[in-house]
Design a protein around this motif. Structure first.
Motif, PDB file in Angstrom:
ATOM      1  N   TRP A  87      -0.708   5.448   0.759  1.00  0.00           N
ATOM      2  CA  TRP A  87       0.010   4.972   1.837  1.00  0.00           C
ATOM      3  C   TRP A  87       0.290   6.223   2.946  1.00  0.00           C
ATOM      4  O   TRP A  87       0.348   5.834   4.026  1.00  0.00           O
ATOM      5  N   ARG A  88       0.727   7.160   2.295  1.00  0.00           N
ATOM      6  CA  ARG A  88       1.135   8.479   3.574  1.00  0.00           C
ATOM      7  C   ARG A  88      -0.227   8.840   4.381  1.00  0.00           C
ATOM      8  O   ARG A  88      -0.076   9.116   5.386  1.00  0.00           O
ATOM      9  N   TYR A  89      -1.245   8.607   3.749  1.00  0.00           N
ATOM     10  CA  TYR A  89      -2.575   9.109   4.121  1.00  0.00           C
ATOM     11  C   TYR A  89      -2.800   8.014   5.478  1.00  0.00           C
ATOM     12  O   TYR A  89      -3.075   8.428   6.596  1.00  0.00           O
ATOM     13  N   PHE A  90      -2.576   6.806   5.006  1.00  0.00           N
ATOM     14  CA  PHE A  90      -3.174   5.792   6.198  1.00  0.00           C
ATOM     15  C   PHE A  90      -2.056   5.792   7.161  1.00  0.00           C
ATOM     16  O   PHE A  90      -2.355   5.454   8.394  1.00  0.00           O
ATOM     17  N   ALA A  91      -0.599   6.190   6.901  1.00  0.00           N
ATOM     18  CA  ALA A  91       0.524   6.319   7.872  1.00  0.00           C
ATOM     19  C   ALA A  91       0.108   7.384   8.983  1.00  0.00           C
ATOM     20  O   ALA A  91       0.212   7.357  10.003  1.00  0.00           O
ATOM     21  N   ALA A 140     -16.665  22.230  -4.525  1.00  0.00           N
ATOM     22  CA  ALA A 140     -15.081  22.154  -4.264  1.00  0.00           C
ATOM     23  C   ALA A 140     -14.587  21.539  -5.635  1.00  0.00           C
ATOM     24  O   ALA A 140     -15.190  20.858  -6.310  1.00  0.00           O
ATOM     25  N   ILE A 141     -13.259  21.854  -5.626  1.00  0.00           N
ATOM     26  CA  ILE A 141     -12.400  21.231  -6.952  1.00  0.00           C
ATOM     27  C   ILE A 141     -12.278  20.094  -6.469  1.00  0.00           C
ATOM     28  O   ILE A 141     -12.497  19.147  -7.389  1.00  0.00           O
ATOM     29  N   ALA A 142     -11.974  19.501  -5.314  1.00  0.00           N
ATOM     30  CA  ALA A 142     -11.693  18.006  -4.743  1.00  0.00           C
ATOM     31  C   ALA A 142     -12.292  17.729  -3.749  1.00  0.00           C
ATOM     32  O   ALA A 142     -12.167  18.581  -2.790  1.00  0.00           O
ATOM     33  N   ALA A 143     -12.683  16.737  -3.705  1.00  0.00           N
ATOM     34  CA  ALA A 143     -13.081  16.210  -2.118  1.00  0.00           C
ATOM     35  C   ALA A 143     -12.110  14.768  -1.853  1.00  0.00           C
ATOM     36  O   ALA A 143     -11.373  14.309  -2.818  1.00  0.00           O
ATOM     37  N   THR A 144     -11.684  14.846  -0.576  1.00  0.00           N
ATOM     38  CA  THR A 144     -10.720  13.770  -0.191  1.00  0.00           C
ATOM     39  C   THR A 144     -11.252  12.377  -0.157  1.00  0.00           C
ATOM     40  O   THR A 144     -10.328  11.554  -0.516  1.00  0.00           O
ATOM     41  N   GLY A 198      -3.479  -0.944  -7.843  1.00  0.00           N
ATOM     42  CA  GLY A 198      -2.714  -0.132  -6.854  1.00  0.00           C
ATOM     43  C   GLY A 198      -2.054  -1.199  -5.856  1.00  0.00           C
ATOM     44  O   GLY A 198      -2.692  -2.172  -5.339  1.00  0.00           O
ATOM     45  N   ALA A 199      -0.969  -0.886  -5.415  1.00  0.00           N
ATOM     46  CA  ALA A 199      -0.051  -1.686  -4.449  1.00  0.00           C
ATOM     47  C   ALA A 199      -0.405  -1.585  -3.011  1.00  0.00           C
ATOM     48  O   ALA A 199      -0.575  -0.235  -2.669  1.00  0.00           O
ATOM     49  N   PRO A 200      -0.584  -2.428  -2.355  1.00  0.00           N
ATOM     50  CA  PRO A 200      -0.589  -2.304  -0.855  1.00  0.00           C
ATOM     51  C   PRO A 200       0.662  -1.833  -0.366  1.00  0.00           C
ATOM     52  O   PRO A 200       1.667  -1.853  -1.189  1.00  0.00           O
ATOM     53  N   SER A 201       0.665  -1.352   0.828  1.00  0.00           N
ATOM     54  CA  SER A 201       1.871  -0.583   1.371  1.00  0.00           C
ATOM     55  C   SER A 201       2.847  -1.535   1.915  1.00  0.00           C
ATOM     56  O   SER A 201       3.940  -1.395   2.383  1.00  0.00           O
TER      57      SER A 201
END
Length: 700
Positions: free
Chosen positions: A363-367, A695-699, A327-330
């Motif tokens: 990336w969007r999450y960390f932003a 839950a179907i998904a956990a974050t 996975g690429a850093p931002s």
């Protein structure tokens, strides 16, 4: 200022110290001597921007020892990471430098080190930037250092800049330390990763590099040992399978970086199953365990550490054979910083990037958790009392910010003079504070531009080393192309993207095994009474430990779950139903659920309700339908725990009577765990024997 006549003798002594530090074969280069002479003989300020492996730490340890020999006080090195501090103390001892460090991992030693500072027994003191505003250290130790310091070093100085890739507000406190130094005290700021914008900001923040009186040494960033490759393999399972198949081909031992903690832990578990000596190294790894793992990597006892950015700046293993990014850093700047760990004292090191389709989402999450809007910051300021200190924990119920973001805001406000950290917490100063909207807007634009550049790096046909050097404004690059001759674009493909079908299938099966734990909340947030909610202490009527099919950041299920949740609401697909059944079969609950209940979903009602109905039918459970939200309830968008609990308190319209036996409670996504906790609390209060969240998904 030292006489020019003494310069040859000074250089000879510097060479002798370098031999002690790095071995008899080490030779002091002219550019290193230029920096040492400026600091020791001329007491100047210097900004050194040089590639990893150039020898920045040798410069400041030699300068520190020479200054001590001239009767000057100890050198203070502000250093960002525990790994870096441990490496630097070991390096200092080799050169006969008496060094100590004050950090969160050696609390029991602080008192003795404070005494050594007061007695003038140390050559070098390494401190974290956060320590500079610890009330005891700031009021009792720092005045001695500011008055007596022989030199101040700001290592990894890009951290001072909020244009940098690892912004730390506490680094900006250093400006106050520099302002209190005796006139003529030399100052050295160093970094390996700073483009023009970051260099300018460092100069503004620290006052180094800002005028002609300051020495600026800025060198080229080409690393001849690094052989850069990008493999666009796609899904996480195929990338993990490629590593399982090819990791033995990579030279020596190295680091495999992931973007999330869960990805690091999943990949480490998978590679261990394939017989590799690896270990996960993340923000969840405690300080003592980190030190052990660093030692095992340094001693080549592991093939790789599977790490997040927790293993980053300053980790020094000269013969590190490879760095792989799952996975690429931002940011290309952050990427260059991390790949710079490899090949410092080796003729060749492999650097591979395996970008993933989930990278942009991460990336969007960390932003999204960057510096908050002005209205939120104003709320923090208004909650502070100028007389009565309040802890971060006490402030949380008063503002809508999570703990880590609140800490960051308070630190920025402290540096700006609007708040002050004291014993017992934080107080307001009453000073006028302005929100620099224009600056934060420019930061957002810069962040997006760097993300675009990182995406371009993964697909470019130009020389990859040249691409990175241009992103960092390498001063040795002119307008003409300068291919490195080593990367995959220059020298041709060295690694096949093919994966044996049996390895790919086995890896996909392993990573597709559904089921992750959802730990229940154990304690109510403090200060709930301030929000009108009568909850405090331990949670006695909450949910049992729960389960989810997978995390949104998982290498296996993550991509599928994100795709499902991103598409329009639909009935639960067969693979989700099958995965849910698999998780339920493996669930070691104390008592089997007797009924199933769907939480009302604002975004995925059909998905949640159809899954509950399927599980009720297959498991022969009583289908209780949907637990509806009260009509007068206002939606919850709060980000911190106290506000979330307050927003969810009495939010559901609970049936007047509930059947006997545990209830399986279904939701689409769980993040903080408070929705499950509050719904379970309401059900337990209404008579439910137990609540089992699913839950179907956990974050995360």
């Amino acid at each position: 200022m030292m006489s020019d006549v003494l310069a040859p003798d000074l250089r000879s002594r510097a060479q002798n110290l370098l031999s002690e530090l790095a071995g008899t074969g080490a030779v002091l280069r002219d550019d290193q001597w230029t920096a040492i002479e400026a600091l020791v003989a001329q007491q100047r300020r210097a900004l050194v921007v040089q590639r990893t492996g150039w020898g920045k730490s040798a410069v400041y340890f030699i300068a520190a020892k020479l200054l001590r020999a001239e009767g000057k006080g100890p050198t203070v090195i502000v250093s960002p990471l525990l790994a870096l501090m441990r490496n630097q103390v070991s390096a200092a001892e080799r050169a006969g430098v008496v060094a100590a460090t004050i950090n969160s991992g050696n609390v029991t030693e602080w008192e003795g080190i404070h005494a050594q500072v007061a007695a003038g027994e140390l050559d070098v003191l390494l401190v974290s930037p956060e320590r500079l505003n610890n009330p005891d250290f700031r009021d009792q130790v720092l005045p001695h250092l500011a008055g007596d310091a022989g030199m101040v070093v700001v290592d990894e100085a890009h951290c001072v800049s909020d244009w940098g890739h690892d912004f730390r507000p506490d680094y900006r406190r250093i400006r106050s330390l520099l302002g209190d130094l005796r006139p003529g005290t030399p100052v050295l700021a160093t970094t390996a990763t700073a483009n023009n914008r970051v260099v300018t900001d460092i100069a503004e923040q620290l006052g180094v590099g800002a005028d002609g009186a300051t020495l600026v040494l800025r060198g080229g960033l080409d690393r001849e040992s690094l052989h850069l490759t990008v493999l666009n393999l796609g899904a996480g399972s195929k990338r993990a399978a490629w590593l399982a198949e090819h990791l033995r081909e990579l030279p020596g031992s190295g680091i495999i970086y992931t973007l999330t903690v869960s990805a690091a832990e999943d990949l480490a578990a998978l590679l261990k199953e394939h017989g590799y000596e690896v270990a996960a190294y993340t923000g969840r790894t405690d300080a003592a365990e980190r030190e052990v793992l660093e030692g095992e990597l340094l001693g080549n006892k592991v093939k790789a550490l599977i790490a997040t950015s927790a293993l980053g700046m300053g980790f020094d293993k000269p013969d590190l054979g490879f760095v792989v990014h799952m996975g690429a850093p931002s940011s290309p700047i952050a990427y260059y910083q991390q790949v710079g760990r490899a090949g410092r004292a080796a003729s060749r090191a492999e650097v591979l990037l395996l970008p993933g389709p989930e990278d942009k989402d991460i990336w969007r999450y960390f932003a999204s958790v960057a510096f908050p809007a002005e209205s939120v910051v104003r709320k923090v300021l208004s909650a502070l009392d100028p007389q009565r200190p309040q802890s971060t924990q006490a402030l949380e119920p008063l503002v809508d910010l999570g703990r880590s973001r609140l800490e960051m805001v308070l630190k920025v406000l402290d540096v700006d003079g609007a708040v002050r950290r004291v014993k017992g917490g934080w107080t307001g100063t009453g000073e006028t504070w302005s929100y620099d909207r224009e600056r934060y807007s420019r930061l957002d634009e810069a962040r997006l531009a760097e993300q675009h550049a990182m995406t371009e790096y993964a697909t470019t046909q130009m020389c990859r080393m040249e691409f990175l050097r241009r992103q960092l404004d390498d001063p040795e690059l002119g307008p003409a192309p300068v291919p490195c001759g080593r990367c995959d674009n220059c020298a041709g493909v060295r690694f096949s993207a093919e994966v044996d079908s049996s390895t790919a299938d086995a890896t996909a099966e392993r990573l597709s095994r559904p089921g992750v734990d959802v730990a229940p909340r154990r304690q109510w947030p403090s200060g709930m009474a301030k929000l009108g909610v009568p909850l405090s202490g331990k949670i006695s009527e909450g949910p049992e430990p729960g389960r989810a099919i997978g995390r949104l950041t998982d290498l296996g299920w993550g991509q599928r779950l994100r795709a499902l949740l991103d598409q329009p609401d639909c009935p639960a697909p067969d693979e989700v139903v099958r995965a849910s059944i698999s998780v339920l079969k493996a669930w070691q609950w104390k008592d089997r659920p007797q009924s199933v209940l769907a939480l009302q979903s604002q975004t995925h009602p059909l998905l949640v309700e159809s899954l509950a109905a399927n599980l009720a039918d297959i498991g022969k459970l009583t289908n209780l339908g949907v637990l509806p939200i009260r009509h007068d309830h206002v939606g919850v968008s709060a980000q911190n725990s106290a506000y979330r609990v307050a927003g969810l308190y009495e939010a559901w319209q609970v049936p007047a009577s509930l059947p006997a036996g545990p209830i399986l409670l279904i939701d689409a996504v769980t993040d903080s765990g408070w929705t499950f906790t509050m719904a379970s609390y309401a059900l337990r209060r209404a008579g439910a024997a137990a609540v089992l969240p699913f839950a179907i998904a956990a974050t995360s």
